[in-house]
Design an enzyme around this catalytic site. Sequence first.
Site, PDB file in Angstrom:
ATOM      1  N   ALA A 215      40.325  34.516  49.827  1.00  0.00           N
ATOM      2  CA  ALA A 215      41.618  35.160  49.613  1.00  0.00           C
ATOM      3  C   ALA A 215      41.548  36.181  48.488  1.00  0.00           C
ATOM      4  O   ALA A 215      42.151  37.258  48.576  1.00  0.00           O
ATOM      5  CB  ALA A 215      42.682  34.109  49.305  1.00  0.00           C
TER       6      ALA A 215
ATOM      7  N   ASP B  25      32.204  39.909  29.008  1.00  0.00           N
ATOM      8  CA  ASP B  25      32.961  39.098  29.953  1.00  0.00           C
ATOM      9  C   ASP B  25      34.125  39.953  30.433  1.00  0.00           C
ATOM     10  O   ASP B  25      35.049  40.249  29.666  1.00  0.00           O
ATOM     11  CB  ASP B  25      33.460  37.833  29.261  1.00  0.00           C
ATOM     12  N   ILE B  26      34.094  40.369  31.681  1.00  0.00           N
ATOM     13  CA  ILE B  26      35.102  41.314  32.155  1.00  0.00           C
ATOM     14  C   ILE B  26      36.491  40.694  32.222  1.00  0.00           C
ATOM     15  O   ILE B  26      37.485  41.416  32.371  1.00  0.00           O
ATOM     16  CB  ILE B  26      34.728  41.901  33.539  1.00  0.00           C
TER      17      ILE B  26
ATOM     18  N   LYS C 195      38.967  37.922  47.618  1.00  0.00           N
ATOM     19  CA  LYS C 195      38.241  39.097  48.107  1.00  0.00           C
ATOM     20  C   LYS C 195      39.043  39.861  49.160  1.00  0.00           C
ATOM     21  O   LYS C 195      38.946  41.093  49.257  1.00  0.00           O
ATOM     22  CB  LYS C 195      36.885  38.667  48.664  1.00  0.00           C
TER      23      LYS C 195
ATOM     24  N   TYR D 270      38.376  31.749  47.222  1.00  0.00           N
ATOM     25  CA  TYR D 270      37.428  32.853  47.063  1.00  0.00           C
ATOM     26  C   TYR D 270      37.667  33.920  48.120  1.00  0.00           C
ATOM     27  O   TYR D 270      37.772  35.115  47.807  1.00  0.00           O
ATOM     28  CB  TYR D 270      35.997  32.334  47.156  1.00  0.00           C
TER      29      TYR D 270
ATOM     30  N   ASN E  33      31.643  44.710  41.312  1.00  0.00           N
ATOM     31  CA  ASN E  33      30.826  43.768  42.062  1.00  0.00           C
ATOM     32  C   ASN E  33      30.963  42.326  41.584  1.00  0.00           C
ATOM     33  O   ASN E  33      30.790  41.395  42.375  1.00  0.00           O
ATOM     34  CB  ASN E  33      29.349  44.187  41.964  1.00  0.00           C
TER      35      ASN E  33
END
Length: 253
Positions: free
Chosen positions: A156, A63-64, A158, A154, A90
């Site tokens: 914002a 889990d990053i 990105k 979402y 990604n």
Amino acid sequence: MSEQQQECDGRVVVVTGAGTGIGRATARAFAAAGARVVAVGRRPEPLAEAAAGSPGITPYAADITADGAADRIADHVAGTYGRLDVLVNNAGIVRSGALGSFTAESIGPQLATNLVAPVLLTQAALPHLERAGGVVVNISTAVGQRAWPGNAVYAASKAGLDTLTRSWAVELAPRGVRVVGVAPGAVETPIGEHQGLSADRLAAVRAWQLAHTPLGRLGRPEEVAAAVLRLAAPEAAFVTGAILPVDGGAMVA
């Protein structure tokens, strides 16, 4: 051996969110070109499916967003392969919602996955990327440059990743590290199912996406992966700070 395989032969690549969709296609594209790929994702089963038939892919379940995950991933890659050439940030999640419906609990996971985790992972990977003269590829979204009612958080997050791409490109250029971005448009991935959309709601989202895509179709994950591969290639050594739309014309329509 093809020219593309020669370019990637011996390179070590980390792809986050590699279990499905664009991440899976990207991991497979690099592996097919001769790279050794560490495919990172939360769920072991999709990672195993991504690696099936691609001996160059090694799954790494993590889990990053977990405390210390970035350092553990970077240490694992460096300890296993002795180098890191390309980092593809990604992984991303979407949680739809209109203003008035948000809570800290609904906002937090999107920012943690889409924005904070790439910062920490890139930071942890930087010493290895610097030694290799490496490349960071951030996967954002074409919609981050436009209004997306109902998905503003979402978009914002990105758009913030795009700002990191441009800023890091300038900051890291003296250290020999390139930073580029790819901004997909409407692509056929399971991200809608992952956020729990009903079949009717998903169909409505797809209809909206198609109406705003001049080429009139959804993209394929492999088409995005091809762009990532080319931007990370040695021939692109003079490209940094660029964010390439792969969106069927959505950004210019």
